[in-house]
Design a protein around this motif. Sequence first.
Motif, PDB file in Angstrom:
ATOM      1  N   LEU A 183       0.665  -1.303   0.086  1.00 50.38           N
ATOM      2  CA  LEU A 183      -0.205  -0.619   0.091  1.00 50.38           C
ATOM      3  C   LEU A 183       0.641   1.502   0.218  1.00 50.38           C
ATOM      4  O   LEU A 183       0.914   2.081  -0.426  1.00 50.38           O
ATOM      5  CB  LEU A 183      -0.757   0.305   1.247  1.00 50.38           C
ATOM      6  N   ASN A 185       2.568   4.257  -1.181  1.00 51.10           N
ATOM      7  CA  ASN A 185       2.551   4.480  -2.419  1.00 51.10           C
ATOM      8  C   ASN A 185       4.220   5.434  -3.578  1.00 51.10           C
ATOM      9  O   ASN A 185       4.225   6.322  -3.144  1.00 51.10           O
ATOM     10  CB  ASN A 185       1.929   6.544  -2.513  1.00 51.10           C
ATOM     11  N   ALA A 279      -5.433  -5.883  -1.173  1.00 48.57           N
ATOM     12  CA  ALA A 279      -4.607  -4.729  -1.806  1.00 48.57           C
ATOM     13  C   ALA A 279      -5.275  -4.412  -2.771  1.00 48.57           C
ATOM     14  O   ALA A 279      -5.146  -3.313  -3.264  1.00 48.57           O
ATOM     15  CB  ALA A 279      -3.789  -4.844  -1.409  1.00 48.57           C
ATOM     16  N   GLN A 282      -7.904  -1.672  -3.026  1.00 48.10           N
ATOM     17  CA  GLN A 282      -7.705  -0.027  -2.339  1.00 48.10           C
ATOM     18  C   GLN A 282      -6.841   0.527  -2.965  1.00 48.10           C
ATOM     19  O   GLN A 282      -7.054   1.496  -3.374  1.00 48.10           O
ATOM     20  CB  GLN A 282      -7.194  -0.435  -0.901  1.00 48.10           C
ATOM     21  N   ILE A 283      -5.467  -0.258  -3.755  1.00 44.52           N
ATOM     22  CA  ILE A 283      -4.692   0.416  -5.158  1.00 44.52           C
ATOM     23  C   ILE A 283      -6.104   1.143  -6.349  1.00 44.52           C
ATOM     24  O   ILE A 283      -6.026   2.022  -6.218  1.00 44.52           O
ATOM     25  CB  ILE A 283      -4.414  -0.529  -5.848  1.00 44.52           C
ATOM     26  N   ARG A 286      -7.946   3.858  -5.090  1.00 48.20           N
ATOM     27  CA  ARG A 286      -6.890   5.022  -5.652  1.00 48.20           C
ATOM     28  C   ARG A 286      -6.281   5.256  -6.469  1.00 48.20           C
ATOM     29  O   ARG A 286      -6.668   7.232  -6.832  1.00 48.20           O
ATOM     30  CB  ARG A 286      -5.480   4.235  -4.400  1.00 48.20           C
TER      31      ARG A 286
END
Length: 292
Positions: A183, A185, A279, A282-283, A286
């Motif tokens: 996670l 960046n 994950a 979630q990515i 984003r």
Amino acid sequence: MPVPRTALSPRIREGRTALGARLRDLRRAAGMTGQQLAESLSWARSKVSKIENAHQPPTDEDVRSWCAATNSTDQVESLLAELHTLQTRHQEWERVLRGGMASTQNAVARREEETRLFRGYESGIVPGLLQTPAYATAILERVSRTWGRTDLEAAVVARMRRQDVLRDPSKQFRFVITEAVLLYNLCSPGDMLGQVDRLREATALPNVRFGIIPFDQPLVVTPKHPFGIYDDRRVVVETVSALLQLTQAAEVEAYAAAFDALESAAVHGKRARAVLRHAARQIAARQIDEKH
């Protein structure tokens, strides 16, 4: 800007202090003050003090000159062996990367080719052997900016070439990462989604055991710095300022025990793939947010 190069591990600091004390003893046995020794060698007075107090490591020539001036040439080989051990254990990045990033990757590849069992723990980035080209480019770009190296493209190619070793059935690889690695960046969401796919593939490789420590998993040991164990011979630790290579049996055993504890907290197989899917969601979210 390059980072400060003063952060030494306690063991390296102890080693430099012990070497400095040995040189101080030779000077005193010769009945010389620091100033007298410095003058006999045409050195600045501060150089003697810095070497004896472990603020400046001596060169091979410094050791030879010191022993000649103090009539202790019989100590040269022993002192040089001690110095070279310290140099092997603690290699500052500026020196490691002197030949370029690609050369450094090739050196790592040779070490991996000689290893039958590799155990690696990462808490900040995806292990190099499992990186995609896009992710590797993002990581090595940071190295390039920090240390002023210009062979980024060649370094990425060399890192990708290292992954050929994963297809050798005579070798075993055990990786453990924290969920946080997925996670951070460090590259674009699109590139990170590709990296997650690559890790999902790694869970199915026959000679690879890939584990993830989920955020909610109780831990027996504190997940400190990343490290790699090459068979039972060597531990490599990358710090902000230097590359440490630890070869004493007790040190290797300590890291092996730490790895086993971390690996026991990790999930593997289907459960690891579930963490990867979570994950990825979630990515992807984003990525949508960044587009809007």
